[in-house]
Design an enzyme around this catalytic site. Structure first.
Site, PDB file in Angstrom:
ATOM      1  N   CYS A 131      -2.086   9.639   2.565  1.00 34.37           N
ATOM      2  CA  CYS A 131      -1.707   9.042   1.272  1.00 34.37           C
ATOM      3  C   CYS A 131      -2.757   9.283   0.188  1.00 34.37           C
ATOM      4  CB  CYS A 131      -1.473   7.551   1.441  1.00 34.37           C
ATOM      5  SG  CYS A 131      -2.906   6.717   2.129  1.00 34.37           S
ATOM      6  N   GLU A 173       0.885  -1.178   0.000  1.00 31.53           N
ATOM      7  CA  GLU A 173       0.000   0.000   0.000  1.00 31.53           C
ATOM      8  C   GLU A 173       0.912   1.213   0.000  1.00 31.53           C
ATOM      9  OE1 GLU A 173      -3.325   0.098  -0.005  1.00 31.53           O
ATOM     10  OE2 GLU A 173      -3.732  -2.039   0.150  1.00 31.53           O
TER      11      GLU A 173
HETATM   12  P1  NAD Z   1       8.303   4.685   4.783  1.00 29.96           P
HETATM   13  O1  NAD Z   1       8.236   3.864   3.538  1.00 29.96           O
HETATM   14  O2  NAD Z   1       9.496   5.525   5.008  1.00 29.96           O
HETATM   15  O3  NAD Z   1       8.199   3.722   6.074  1.00 29.96           O
HETATM   16  C1  NAD Z   1       7.196   2.757   6.219  1.00 29.96           C
HETATM   17  C2  NAD Z   1       7.685   1.651   7.126  1.00 29.96           C
HETATM   18  O4  NAD Z   1       8.834   1.032   6.553  1.00 29.96           O
HETATM   19  C3  NAD Z   1       8.081   2.100   8.530  1.00 29.96           C
HETATM   20  O5  NAD Z   1       7.577   1.167   9.463  1.00 29.96           O
HETATM   21  C4  NAD Z   1       9.601   2.088   8.497  1.00 29.96           C
HETATM   22  O6  NAD Z   1      10.174   1.776   9.731  1.00 29.96           O
HETATM   23  C5  NAD Z   1       9.901   1.000   7.489  1.00 29.96           C
HETATM   24  N1  NAD Z   1      11.155   1.266   6.752  1.00 29.96           N
HETATM   25  C6  NAD Z   1      11.660   2.477   6.414  1.00 29.96           C
HETATM   26  N2  NAD Z   1      12.814   2.317   5.735  1.00 29.96           N
HETATM   27  C7  NAD Z   1      13.040   0.982   5.640  1.00 29.96           C
HETATM   28  C8  NAD Z   1      14.065   0.183   5.047  1.00 29.96           C
HETATM   29  N3  NAD Z   1      15.095   0.736   4.433  1.00 29.96           N
HETATM   30  N4  NAD Z   1      13.966  -1.153   5.146  1.00 29.96           N
HETATM   31  C9  NAD Z   1      12.917  -1.732   5.769  1.00 29.96           C
HETATM   32  N5  NAD Z   1      11.919  -1.019   6.355  1.00 29.96           N
HETATM   33  C10 NAD Z   1      11.976   0.308   6.289  1.00 29.96           C
HETATM   34  O7  NAD Z   1       6.965   5.533   4.799  1.00 29.96           O
HETATM   35  P2  NAD Z   1       6.518   6.640   5.843  1.00 29.96           P
HETATM   36  O8  NAD Z   1       7.372   7.849   5.664  1.00 29.96           O
HETATM   37  O9  NAD Z   1       6.373   6.049   7.181  1.00 29.96           O
HETATM   38  O10 NAD Z   1       5.035   6.956   5.292  1.00 29.96           O
HETATM   39  C11 NAD Z   1       4.798   7.827   4.238  1.00 29.96           C
HETATM   40  C12 NAD Z   1       4.550   7.085   2.943  1.00 29.96           C
HETATM   41  O11 NAD Z   1       3.585   6.086   3.116  1.00 29.96           O
HETATM   42  C13 NAD Z   1       3.982   8.016   1.869  1.00 29.96           C
HETATM   43  O12 NAD Z   1       4.543   7.689   0.629  1.00 29.96           O
HETATM   44  C14 NAD Z   1       2.502   7.676   1.869  1.00 29.96           C
HETATM   45  O13 NAD Z   1       1.824   7.967   0.681  1.00 29.96           O
HETATM   46  C15 NAD Z   1       2.551   6.218   2.144  1.00 29.96           C
HETATM   47  N6  NAD Z   1       1.284   5.779   2.706  1.00 29.96           N
HETATM   48  C16 NAD Z   1       0.500   4.945   1.978  1.00 29.96           C
HETATM   49  C17 NAD Z   1      -0.719   4.554   2.480  1.00 29.96           C
HETATM   50  C18 NAD Z   1      -1.641   3.632   1.728  1.00 29.96           C
HETATM   51  O14 NAD Z   1      -2.554   3.134   2.350  1.00 29.96           O
HETATM   52  N7  NAD Z   1      -1.432   3.404   0.460  1.00 29.96           N
HETATM   53  C19 NAD Z   1      -1.124   5.006   3.733  1.00 29.96           C
HETATM   54  C20 NAD Z   1      -0.289   5.841   4.442  1.00 29.96           C
HETATM   55  C21 NAD Z   1       0.921   6.219   3.935  1.00 29.96           C
END
Ligand code: NAD
Length: 469
Positions: A260, A226
């Protein structure tokens, strides 16, 4: 000294890895025992989750306020009450969803029994982001429990207060043999991903989505991703400027734009833009008063890194409304920008903050061409008093979800699937779609042992077969 540090780091990595292995092992043993399969067990865990929310709503609102200064109303409508809706719907329908689905048969199997059994995958990993840190952790969990899986939850380390609260509460309410919370950021998640999971449900950025999918590929683990991106909002001529301003700005500035599915930019004609701007100014005063910084209804930016990123984006184009900020509070005023070009920095990344650029186009065809030049978004919002225009946008574009004449409202219906396409993700959930996502649809054919004469028609030697049969 450096060598000592390296040894210490290696030691703590190794001890974390082995503790992750232990957790996954414990959950797998429970899963293999069949404990999570009965309907009664699944219902008991869903009810425990409902109890957790009922008894801790205040603490959750507080944690969300500490992390994001999320207004209590926004916390209620977008986090706790959405989770409750999912739990209630699931509890009321689970028995029906779990039933085997009998399917059509052909002449060769006419006396047999053929059905689809919804099997749990096993141990699922759910990874959540920080913007709706409870909703995006627990709504997937509802699906995982409903489908009979064990689950490890990895909340976002960035929403620290909510992370702590979830790590504290979940083990107190859920069965610890089957559910666990792992805390940490990229380093810990990378180590966790070394383990074999049976399903990974990830919500976050497309960048990290690719990392997750690469790790999953090593184990051939199925994934739901997602993700995010830039959601276009097309406003056609003839729209009521005030109603449109209300709806677009509500969805853009909810949670200070850190959503998002929020509209990321507006496409409209110059004439429409000139009608929209005064209406938007009026709406913002109605929503947040003359000084939005004093409003209790506007959230704050999650951390300094995102604050600095957004502050830099304010340099694109011309600020038509807003544009103020206060670093101490991580406050950014609801901002409307004009004279923005497709090549400006604000159009190169998901904004994820309280900034809305308006780009001008000549007509709906140009808007559709603009949308189709970019990655397929999670959501698309056309506004028009003419249904034919909304239909044209629907027919000639692609997006995860779609809502005509409003923003974000499509995700309030659990009867609609929620998910992206292309760069905005793969797979879907909410309501029964969550149950199906976390279930393996197992094809079952149960044959009798009679009718061997009929069966022998498929055995060699084939030269004796009459193919016209
Ligand atoms: P992110 O991708 O930075 O992090 C998400 C998760 O991944 C966190 O739990 C984080 O600890 C983990 N993570 C981060 N870097 C990692 C790595 N290198 N290896 C493994 N795990 C890792 O996202 P964010 O900044 O927390 O959230 C914002 C993003 O999420 C935006 O792009 C937003 O659009 C998206 N989002 C999507 C939805 C949806 O339902 N489609 C909902 C909310 C947010």
């Amino acid at each position: 000294k450096l060598a000592k540090k390296a040894v210490k780091r290696a030691w703590s990595e190794a001890s974390r890895m082995s503790s992750f292995q232990d957790i996954v092992g414990r959950l797998r043993t429970s899963f293999n025992s069949g404990k999570t399969r009965p309907l009664e067990y699944r219902l008991s865990q869903l009810q425990a989750l409902a109890k957790l929310i009922e008894e801790n709503t205040e603490a959750m609102n507080q944690a969300l306020a500490q992390d994001l200064r999320k207004p209590a109303f926004e916390a209620e409508v977008s986090e706790t009450s959405m989770i409750n809706t999912e739990i209630n719907l699931t509890v009321n329908n689970l028995k029906t969803w779990m039933k085997d689905e009998y399917v059509e048969k052909n002449w060769a199997t006419t006396l047999d029994t053929a059905y689809i059994r919804k099997d749990p995958f096993g141990v699922a990993l759910i990874i959540a982001p920080w913007n709706y840190p409870i909703h995006l952790l627990l709504i997937p969990l509802v699906g995982a429990i409903a489908a009979g899986n064990c689950g490890i939850l990895k909340p976002s380390e960035i929403s620290t207060n909510t992370e702590k609260l979830m790590a504290d509460l979940l083990p107190r309410y859920l069965d610890q043999d089957c559910f666990a919370v792992v805390c940490g950021g990229p380093q810990e998640t990378t180590e966790l991903l070394e383990n074999k999971f049976d399903y990974i449900f990830f919500t976050g950025s497309p960048r990290v989505g690719k990392i997750i999918m690469t790790a999953a590929a090593k184990q051939l683990t199925p994934v739901t991703l997602e993700l995010g991106g830039k959601n276009p909002c097309f406003i056609s001529d003839g729209c009521d400027p005030k109603i449109t301003a209300n709806r677009v700005l509500w969805s853009r500035f909810f949670n200070a734009g850190q959503t998002c599915t929020a509209p990321d930019y507006v496409l409209c004609t110059k004439q429409m833009r000139d009608l929209l701007l005064p209406a938007m100014r009026e709406t913002l005063v109605e929503f947040y008063g003359k000084d939005p910084q004093q409003s209790p209804d506007l959230a704050r930016i999650i951390n300094d890194k995102h604050f600095q990123r957004l502050k830099a984006l304010l340099e694109s184009g011309t600020v038509a409304i807003g544009g103020g900020y206060d670093e101490k509070e991580r406050y950014i005023a609801p901002t409307i920008m004009i004279d923005v070009k497709e090549s400006d920095p604000v159009m190169q990344e998901e904004i994820f903050g309280p900034i809305l650029p308006i780009l001008t186009i000549e007509n709906v065809d140009e808007a559709i061409a603009f949308i189709n030049r970019h990655e397929r978004p999670l959501a698309l919002y056309p506004f028009s008093p003419d249904n034919k225009v909304v239909d044209a946008v629907l027919a000639r574009t692609s997006s995860g979800g779609f809502c005509g004449n409003d923003g974000m409202m499509q995700m309030t219906l659990p009867s609609l699937p929620f998910g992206g396409i292309g760069n905005s993700g793969m797979g879907m959930y909410h309501g029964k779609f969550s149950y199906d996502t976390f279930s393996h649809h197992r094809a079952v054919l149960l044959r009798g042992t009679g009718m061997e004469k009929l069966n022998s028609l498929r055995y060699p030697p084939y030269s004796e077969r009459n193919l016209s049969l």
